[in-house]
Design a protein around this motif. Structure first.
Motif, PDB file in Angstrom:
ATOM      1  N   ASP A   1       9.871  78.231  50.400  1.00 38.83           N
ATOM      2  CA  ASP A   1      10.655  78.683  49.252  1.00 38.83           C
ATOM      3  C   ASP A   1      12.059  78.989  49.770  1.00 38.83           C
ATOM      4  O   ASP A   1      12.332  80.099  50.213  1.00 38.83           O
ATOM      5  CB  ASP A   1      10.021  79.919  48.615  1.00 38.83           C
ATOM      6  N   GLY A   2      12.917  77.991  49.764  1.00 39.02           N
ATOM      7  CA  GLY A   2      14.241  78.137  50.350  1.00 39.02           C
ATOM      8  C   GLY A   2      14.148  78.320  51.848  1.00 39.02           C
ATOM      9  O   GLY A   2      13.582  77.483  52.552  1.00 39.02           O
ATOM     10  N   ASP A   3      14.662  79.441  52.349  1.00 30.04           N
ATOM     11  CA  ASP A   3      14.612  79.735  53.781  1.00 30.04           C
ATOM     12  C   ASP A   3      13.386  80.550  54.166  1.00 30.04           C
ATOM     13  O   ASP A   3      13.280  80.999  55.312  1.00 30.04           O
ATOM     14  CB  ASP A   3      15.883  80.490  54.203  1.00 30.04           C
ATOM     15  N   ASP A   4      12.474  80.754  53.232  1.00 29.06           N
ATOM     16  CA  ASP A   4      11.284  81.566  53.482  1.00 29.06           C
ATOM     17  C   ASP A   4      10.018  80.715  53.455  1.00 29.06           C
ATOM     18  O   ASP A   4       9.995  79.615  52.912  1.00 29.06           O
ATOM     19  CB  ASP A   4      11.146  82.669  52.428  1.00 29.06           C
ATOM     20  N   LEU A   5       8.970  81.285  54.025  1.00 32.96           N
ATOM     21  CA  LEU A   5       7.613  80.768  53.876  1.00 32.96           C
ATOM     22  C   LEU A   5       6.852  81.741  52.980  1.00 32.96           C
ATOM     23  O   LEU A   5       7.035  82.956  53.076  1.00 32.96           O
ATOM     24  CB  LEU A   5       6.917  80.654  55.225  1.00 32.96           C
ATOM     25  N   VAL A   6       6.012  81.196  52.121  1.00 36.03           N
ATOM     26  CA  VAL A   6       5.200  82.023  51.227  1.00 36.03           C
ATOM     27  C   VAL A   6       3.736  81.611  51.385  1.00 36.03           C
ATOM     28  O   VAL A   6       3.386  80.446  51.193  1.00 36.03           O
ATOM     29  CB  VAL A   6       5.631  81.880  49.756  1.00 36.03           C
ATOM     30  N   LEU A   7       2.900  82.565  51.754  1.00 35.54           N
ATOM     31  CA  LEU A   7       1.464  82.335  51.911  1.00 35.54           C
ATOM     32  C   LEU A   7       0.739  83.111  50.820  1.00 35.54           C
ATOM     33  O   LEU A   7       1.022  84.290  50.601  1.00 35.54           O
ATOM     34  CB  LEU A   7       1.007  82.794  53.293  1.00 35.54           C
ATOM     35  N   MET A   8      -0.182  82.433  50.139  1.00 34.21           N
ATOM     36  CA  MET A   8      -1.022  83.091  49.135  1.00 34.21           C
ATOM     37  C   MET A   8      -2.482  82.945  49.541  1.00 34.21           C
ATOM     38  O   MET A   8      -2.962  81.834  49.772  1.00 34.21           O
ATOM     39  CB  MET A   8      -0.781  82.501  47.750  1.00 34.21           C
ATOM     40  N   LEU A   9      -3.166  84.071  49.632  1.00 32.52           N
ATOM     41  CA  LEU A   9      -4.580  84.109  50.001  1.00 32.52           C
ATOM     42  C   LEU A   9      -5.349  84.707  48.833  1.00 32.52           C
ATOM     43  O   LEU A   9      -5.153  85.871  48.482  1.00 32.52           O
ATOM     44  CB  LEU A   9      -4.770  84.950  51.262  1.00 32.52           C
ATOM     45  N   ARG A  10      -6.226  83.907  48.222  1.00 35.82           N
ATOM     46  CA  ARG A  10      -6.969  84.343  47.040  1.00 35.82           C
ATOM     47  C   ARG A  10      -8.469  84.314  47.310  1.00 35.82           C
ATOM     48  O   ARG A  10      -8.967  83.413  47.973  1.00 35.82           O
ATOM     49  CB  ARG A  10      -6.688  83.425  45.842  1.00 35.82           C
ATOM     50  N   ASP A  11      -9.169  85.304  46.760  1.00 35.95           N
ATOM     51  CA  ASP A  11     -10.632  85.264  46.762  1.00 35.95           C
ATOM     52  C   ASP A  11     -11.122  85.653  45.377  1.00 35.95           C
ATOM     53  O   ASP A  11     -10.400  86.272  44.600  1.00 35.95           O
ATOM     54  CB  ASP A  11     -11.217  86.199  47.830  1.00 35.95           C
ATOM     55  N   ASN A  12     -12.336  85.247  45.056  1.00 34.59           N
ATOM     56  CA  ASN A  12     -12.929  85.581  43.757  1.00 34.59           C
ATOM     57  C   ASN A  12     -14.020  86.636  43.916  1.00 34.59           C
ATOM     58  O   ASN A  12     -15.013  86.634  43.204  1.00 34.59           O
ATOM     59  CB  ASN A  12     -13.492  84.329  43.075  1.00 34.59           C
ATOM     60  N   GLY A  13     -13.781  87.545  44.860  1.00 32.26           N
ATOM     61  CA  GLY A  13     -14.785  88.556  45.171  1.00 32.26           C
ATOM     62  C   GLY A  13     -14.729  89.784  44.285  1.00 32.26           C
ATOM     63  O   GLY A  13     -14.327  89.723  43.117  1.00 32.26           O
ATOM     64  N   ALA A  14     -15.088  90.924  44.858  1.00 35.61           N
ATOM     65  CA  ALA A  14     -15.297  92.154  44.091  1.00 35.61           C
ATOM     66  C   ALA A  14     -14.025  92.710  43.478  1.00 35.61           C
ATOM     67  O   ALA A  14     -14.078  93.390  42.451  1.00 35.61           O
ATOM     68  CB  ALA A  14     -15.934  93.219  44.994  1.00 35.61           C
ATOM     69  N   GLY A  15     -12.886  92.437  44.089  1.00 41.17           N
ATOM     70  CA  GLY A  15     -11.649  93.005  43.583  1.00 41.17           C
ATOM     71  C   GLY A  15     -11.584  94.507  43.819  1.00 41.17           C
ATOM     72  O   GLY A  15     -12.484  95.110  44.403  1.00 41.17           O
ATOM     73  N   MET A  16     -10.493  95.132  43.355  1.00 38.28           N
ATOM     74  CA  MET A  16     -10.284  96.568  43.574  1.00 38.28           C
ATOM     75  C   MET A  16      -9.798  97.242  42.305  1.00 38.28           C
ATOM     76  O   MET A  16      -9.122  96.624  41.482  1.00 38.28           O
ATOM     77  CB  MET A  16      -9.233  96.788  44.679  1.00 38.28           C
ATOM     78  N   LYS A  17     -10.121  98.516  42.186  1.00 34.66           N
ATOM     79  CA  LYS A  17      -9.556  99.336  41.119  1.00 34.66           C
ATOM     80  C   LYS A  17      -8.107  99.665  41.466  1.00 34.66           C
ATOM     81  O   LYS A  17      -7.686  99.566  42.617  1.00 34.66           O
ATOM     82  CB  LYS A  17     -10.363 100.624  40.952  1.00 34.66           C
ATOM     83  N   GLU A  18      -7.352 100.099  40.481  1.00 31.38           N
ATOM     84  CA  GLU A  18      -5.936 100.399  40.681  1.00 31.38           C
ATOM     85  C   GLU A  18      -5.717 101.476  41.737  1.00 31.38           C
ATOM     86  O   GLU A  18      -4.774 101.405  42.532  1.00 31.38           O
ATOM     87  CB  GLU A  18      -5.286 100.817  39.362  1.00 31.38           C
ATOM     88  N   GLU A  19      -6.593 102.484  41.760  1.00 33.90           N
ATOM     89  CA  GLU A  19      -6.417 103.560  42.740  1.00 33.90           C
ATOM     90  C   GLU A  19      -6.682 103.069  44.163  1.00 33.90           C
ATOM     91  O   GLU A  19      -6.032 103.514  45.111  1.00 33.90           O
ATOM     92  CB  GLU A  19      -7.322 104.759  42.409  1.00 33.90           C
ATOM     93  N   GLN A  20      -7.639 102.140  44.314  1.00 30.37           N
ATOM     94  CA  GLN A  20      -7.871 101.549  45.630  1.00 30.37           C
ATOM     95  C   GLN A  20      -6.668 100.736  46.064  1.00 30.37           C
ATOM     96  O   GLN A  20      -6.249 100.787  47.225  1.00 30.37           O
ATOM     97  CB  GLN A  20      -9.110 100.656  45.595  1.00 30.37           C
ATOM     98  N   LEU A  21      -6.126  99.979  45.151  1.00 30.36           N
ATOM     99  CA  LEU A  21      -4.971  99.148  45.424  1.00 30.36           C
ATOM    100  C   LEU A  21      -3.775  99.999  45.849  1.00 30.36           C
ATOM    101  O   LEU A  21      -3.046  99.658  46.788  1.00 30.36           O
ATOM    102  CB  LEU A  21      -4.625  98.328  44.183  1.00 30.36           C
ATOM    103  N   ALA A  22      -3.591 101.140  45.195  1.00 26.83           N
ATOM    104  CA  ALA A  22      -2.462 102.018  45.497  1.00 26.83           C
ATOM    105  C   ALA A  22      -2.572 102.617  46.892  1.00 26.83           C
ATOM    106  O   ALA A  22      -1.548 102.950  47.512  1.00 26.83           O
ATOM    107  CB  ALA A  22      -2.368 103.123  44.454  1.00 26.83           C
ATOM    108  N   ARG A  23      -3.800 102.761  47.404  1.00 31.47           N
ATOM    109  CA  ARG A  23      -3.992 103.376  48.722  1.00 31.47           C
ATOM    110  C   ARG A  23      -3.834 102.392  49.867  1.00 31.47           C
ATOM    111  O   ARG A  23      -3.772 102.815  51.024  1.00 31.47           O
ATOM    112  CB  ARG A  23      -5.378 104.020  48.792  1.00 31.47           C
ATOM    113  N   LEU A  24      -3.788 101.108  49.581  1.00 28.95           N
ATOM    114  CA  LEU A  24      -3.772 100.105  50.643  1.00 28.95           C
ATOM    115  C   LEU A  24      -2.628 100.291  51.631  1.00 28.95           C
ATOM    116  O   LEU A  24      -2.794 100.113  52.836  1.00 28.95           O
ATOM    117  CB  LEU A  24      -3.684  98.697  50.051  1.00 28.95           C
ATOM    118  N   PHE A  25      -1.442 100.631  51.126  1.00 31.69           N
ATOM    119  CA  PHE A  25      -0.268 100.706  51.980  1.00 31.69           C
ATOM    120  C   PHE A  25       0.114 102.150  52.340  1.00 31.69           C
ATOM    121  O   PHE A  25       1.147 102.381  52.935  1.00 31.69           O
ATOM    122  CB  PHE A  25       0.919 100.030  51.287  1.00 31.69           C
ATOM    123  N   SER A  26      -0.733 103.084  51.971  1.00 27.75           N
ATOM    124  CA  SER A  26      -0.425 104.489  52.227  1.00 27.75           C
ATOM    125  C   SER A  26      -0.736 104.860  53.675  1.00 27.75           C
ATOM    126  O   SER A  26      -1.872 104.709  54.126  1.00 27.75           O
ATOM    127  CB  SER A  26      -1.236 105.389  51.287  1.00 27.75           C
TER     128      SER A  26
END
Length: 199
Positions: A108-133
């Motif tokens: 994407d221009g001067d960048d590389l973009v990697l997308m990793l997708r799975d169709n697994g269990a997924g996460m609730k919003e509160e779990q998602l918010a804690r990922l980078f904490s």
């Protein structure tokens, strides 16, 4: 591990021998700390070996698809950033290894973009918010892979780069990684020139 692999070969335990071979290749790649940045070719080869271990463990119950262009393979990526993300899929998203994984890498221009997708269990919003904490302490196996990978990209390329995560409970997770294109340097080594071709 090599000794156990040889013993498995003598005993005719081919599945164990193959699992040990692929595990040894993963460990060799992860223990080589001489380079913080490695080529995409090398990082993807480690993922192939990791997935072979999972295939022997669970059987052919998951599907993995990789889309990218071979011209991207010489570009650099922080070492051992993808494997923890794949580990999270098998430890947290899939039940008994069953599911689908799609990974694409594009320019994407001067960048590389990697997308990793799975169709697994997924996460609730509160779990998602804690990922980078940084304050959250994880117990048990896994859980730190996303934040650690994000920090590696920011360390090498700056704060604008790194991971974003989108997840829906019961539907799956998509991780997007953006980082600037950086050419393979002359000292990375010619031993990386085999395997891990993109499709």
């Amino acid at each position: 591990l090599n000794s156990i692999q040889w013993k498995a070969r003598l005993e005719g335990a081919e599945d164990i021998r193959l699992m040990l071979y692929h595990l040894t290749m993963v460990l060799e790649g992860n223990l080589d700390i001489s380079q913080e940045l490695v080529t995409l070719r090398r990082e993807l080869r480690m993922i192939e070996h990791f997935l072979k271990v999972q295939e022997i463990r669970y059987g052919e119950v998951f599907r993995y698809r990789l889309e990218c262009d071979d011209s991207l393979l010489p570009y650099l990526i922080p070492r051992m950033t993808l494997q923890p993300l794949f580990e999270n899929i098998f430890f947290h998203a899939f039940t008994d290894g069953e599911g689908e994984i799609d990974m694409s890498i594009r320019m994407d221009g001067d960048d590389l973009v990697l997308m990793l997708r799975d169709n697994g269990a997924g996460m609730k919003e509160e779990q998602l918010a804690r990922l980078f904490s940084p304050e959250v302490k994880r117990k048990g196996r896994g859980g730190l892979g996303v934040r650690n990978a994000d920090q590696k990209f920011k360390l090498h390329f700056g704060p604008p780069y790194g991971l974003t995560v989108h997840s829906v409970k019961g539907e799956g997770t998509t991780i997007t990684i953006r980082w600037p294109k950086k050419e393979e340097s002359d000292d990375v080594g010619n031993r990386e020139n085999e395997g891990a071709d993109c499709r």
